[in-house]
Write a protein that holds these residues in place. Structure first.
Motif, short mmCIF file in Angstrom:
data_model
loop_
_atom_site.label_atom_id
_atom_site.label_comp_id
_atom_site.label_asym_id
_atom_site.label_seq_id
_atom_site.Cartn_x
_atom_site.Cartn_y
_atom_site.Cartn_z
N ILE A 58 54.35 39.67 43.36
CA ILE A 58 55.44 39.23 44.23
C ILE A 58 56.74 39.82 43.70
N VAL A 59 57.33 40.70 44.47
CA VAL A 59 58.58 41.34 44.09
C VAL A 59 59.73 40.50 44.63
N GLY A 60 60.47 39.86 43.71
CA GLY A 60 61.52 38.92 44.08
C GLY A 60 61.00 37.51 44.05
N ALA A 61 60.52 37.08 42.87
CA ALA A 61 59.76 35.82 42.78
C ALA A 61 60.54 34.68 42.16
N THR A 62 61.85 34.82 41.99
CA THR A 62 62.59 33.78 41.26
C THR A 62 63.26 32.75 42.15
N ARG A 63 63.36 33.02 43.45
CA ARG A 63 64.02 32.05 44.31
C ARG A 63 63.52 32.19 45.75
N GLY A 64 63.87 31.20 46.57
CA GLY A 64 63.53 31.25 47.98
C GLY A 64 62.05 31.42 48.24
N LEU A 65 61.73 32.25 49.22
CA LEU A 65 60.34 32.46 49.63
C LEU A 65 59.50 32.99 48.48
N GLY A 66 60.04 33.93 47.70
CA GLY A 66 59.28 34.50 46.59
C GLY A 66 58.85 33.47 45.58
N ALA A 67 59.77 32.56 45.24
CA ALA A 67 59.44 31.50 44.28
C ALA A 67 58.37 30.57 44.85
N SER A 68 58.48 30.26 46.13
CA SER A 68 57.49 29.38 46.76
C SER A 68 56.12 30.04 46.82
N LEU A 69 56.09 31.33 47.11
CA LEU A 69 54.82 32.05 47.12
C LEU A 69 54.20 32.08 45.72
N GLY A 70 55.02 32.32 44.71
CA GLY A 70 54.52 32.33 43.35
C GLY A 70 53.90 31.00 42.97
N ALA A 71 54.59 29.92 43.32
CA ALA A 71 54.07 28.58 43.00
C ALA A 71 52.78 28.30 43.77
N TRP B 243 70.65 25.62 61.01
CA TRP B 243 69.33 25.23 60.51
C TRP B 243 68.58 24.29 61.45
N ASP B 244 69.22 23.21 61.84
CA ASP B 244 68.54 22.20 62.66
C ASP B 244 68.22 22.73 64.05
N ALA B 245 69.23 23.28 64.72
CA ALA B 245 69.02 23.78 66.08
C ALA B 245 68.06 24.96 66.11
N GLY B 246 68.07 25.76 65.03
CA GLY B 246 67.24 26.95 64.98
C GLY B 246 65.84 26.74 64.44
N GLY B 247 65.51 25.48 64.10
CA GLY B 247 64.17 25.20 63.60
C GLY B 247 63.89 25.77 62.23
N ALA B 248 64.91 25.84 61.38
CA ALA B 248 64.73 26.40 60.04
C ALA B 248 63.77 25.55 59.21
N VAL B 249 62.95 26.22 58.42
CA VAL B 249 61.97 25.53 57.59
C VAL B 249 62.28 25.79 56.12
N THR B 250 61.66 25.02 55.25
CA THR B 250 61.83 25.23 53.82
C THR B 250 61.04 26.46 53.39
N PRO B 251 61.42 27.07 52.27
CA PRO B 251 60.62 28.19 51.76
C PRO B 251 59.17 27.82 51.50
N ASP B 252 58.92 26.57 51.08
CA ASP B 252 57.54 26.15 50.85
C ASP B 252 56.72 26.19 52.14
N GLU B 253 57.33 25.74 53.24
CA GLU B 253 56.64 25.77 54.53
C GLU B 253 56.37 27.20 54.98
N ALA B 254 57.38 28.06 54.80
CA ALA B 254 57.22 29.47 55.17
C ALA B 254 56.14 30.14 54.32
N ALA B 255 56.09 29.78 53.04
CA ALA B 255 55.09 30.36 52.14
C ALA B 255 53.68 29.99 52.57
N GLN B 256 53.49 28.75 52.98
CA GLN B 256 52.16 28.30 53.42
C GLN B 256 51.67 29.11 54.61
N SER B 257 52.54 29.27 55.62
CA SER B 257 52.12 29.99 56.82
C SER B 257 51.94 31.48 56.53
N LEU B 258 52.79 32.03 55.66
CA LEU B 258 52.65 33.45 55.32
C LEU B 258 51.36 33.70 54.55
#
Length: 254
Positions: free
Chosen positions: A7-20, A196-211
Motif C-alpha cells: 500500500i503506497v500511502g499507508a499512514t492516513r486516510g484510506l491507505g491507513a484503513s486498508l493497511g489495518a 459530507w452529509d449531503a454528499g453521502g461521504a463515508v469513513t475511510p474504514d467504510e471505503a476500505a471495506q468496499s474497495l
C-alpha cells in the motif's frame, strides 16, 4: 501466490484503513509506505520509509526496501494531494505537485516493481483515482476550478489505461477506482466537509471495506477499466449523466 500486499500511502486516510484491514488476515503480509524516516508503530505492517511518490526516485526506493524474492499479489497506490484552486487564483506549485503525485509517480512505482520481478502474472495494481477525473461526469452545475485536482485524476486514468496495455501480456491487471467521497483530513482541509452529509461521504474504514471486496473480484478481464466499488451513491451527477437504476459496483466513463 502468498498474499503480499503493498500500500503506497499507508499512514492516513484510506491507505491507513486498508493497511489495518488487510493486516487483520493472518495470511496477508502487508507492506506500507511512509514519508517519515522512522517506521510507524503498527507492528503488523512492514514499513518502507522515506517514500515520497512525488520524487523521481520513488520506484527505486520502494524496490530497495522490499525483499528481492517478494512476489506482490496486490499493489494499491492511494497517495494523493489536494490543493484548492479557483479560476481567479490558480496555483502553479499546487498543480505541479498534484500532477506529479497522482499521475507521474505511479508510472515509476509500477515500472520498477515490474522490472525487479516483484509484480508477476496474476498480480493486481489498483490506482486510486476519483470520479472527479471523469470528463463525462463533469456537469455545468458543479462549475469549474480545482484544475490540478480534477485534471490530475483524468491524467491518472490515462496512465492506468496505458499501463494496462503494457502489462496485460504479462498477466498483470491494472484497475482505476473511485473509492468514494470520504470524511478525511484531506477533504476537510479544502472545505469539503460542508458537503459530507449531503454528499453521502463515508469513513475511510467504510471505503476500505468496499474497495477490498472489489479487489477480491478484480482480475485481468477488467484490466484498464474505471470503477466505483461503492456505486453511484456519492456521485452527484451519476443519474443526470448515466441514468437511473445504476448498479453497484459501477463502471465509470472516462
Amino acid at each position: 501466490m502468498p498474499n503480499n500486499i503493498l500500500i503506497v500511502g499507508a499512514t492516513r486516510g484510506l491507505g491507513a484503513s486498508l493497511g489495518a484491514l488487510y493486516s487483520k488476515e493472518p495470511s496477508n503480509h502487508v507492506f506500507g509506505t511512509t514519508r517519515s524516516s522512522s517506521p510507524e508503530t503498527t507492528s503488523s505492517i512492514t514499513w518502507l520509509t522515506e517514500i515520497d511518490v512525488a520524487q523521481p526516485n520513488v520506484g527505486q526506493k520502494i524496490v530497495s526496501q522490499l525483499p528481492p524474492s517478494t512476489k506482490l499479489s496486490t499493489v494499491i497506490i492511494t497517495a494523493g494531494y489536494f490543493g484548492l484552486e479557483s479560476f481567479d487564483s490558480p496555483d502553479w506549485e499546487k498543480q505541479v505537485r498534484m500532477y506529479t503525485t497522482s499521475a507521474v509517480g505511479p508510472v515509476f512505482v509500477v515500472h520498477h516493481l515490474v522490472k525487479a520481478g516483484l509484480l508477476v502474472e496474476s498480480s493486481k495494481v489498483i490506482l486510486v483515482s476519483s470520479e472527479s477525473g471523469s470528463i463525462t461526469l463533469r456537469h455545468e452545475e458543479e462549475g469549474g476550478g480545482n484544475f490540478g485536482h480534477h485534471a490530475s485524476k483524468s491524467a491518472l486514468n490515462m496512465v492506468g489505461k496505458l499501463l494496462s496495455l503494457d502489462l496485460k501480456p504479462k498477466g498483470i491487471a491494472v484497475g482505476l477506482v473511485h473509492p468514494g467521497f470520504m470524511r478525511t483530513e484531506m477533504t476537510k482541509s479544502v472545505g469539503f466537509d460542508k458537503y459530507w452529509d449531503a454528499g453521502g461521504a463515508v469513513t475511510p474504514d467504510e471505503a476500505a471495506q468496499s474497495l477490498a471486496s472489489f479487489v477480491d473480484t478484480f482480475d485481468i478481464s477488467k484490466t484498464g477499466e474505471f470503477w466505483a466499488p461503492r456505486g453511484p451513491g456519492d456521485i452527484g451527477t451519476a443519474e443526470a449523466v448515466l441514468g437511473k437504476g445504476l448498479p453497484t459496483p459501477l463502471q465509470l466513463p472516462w
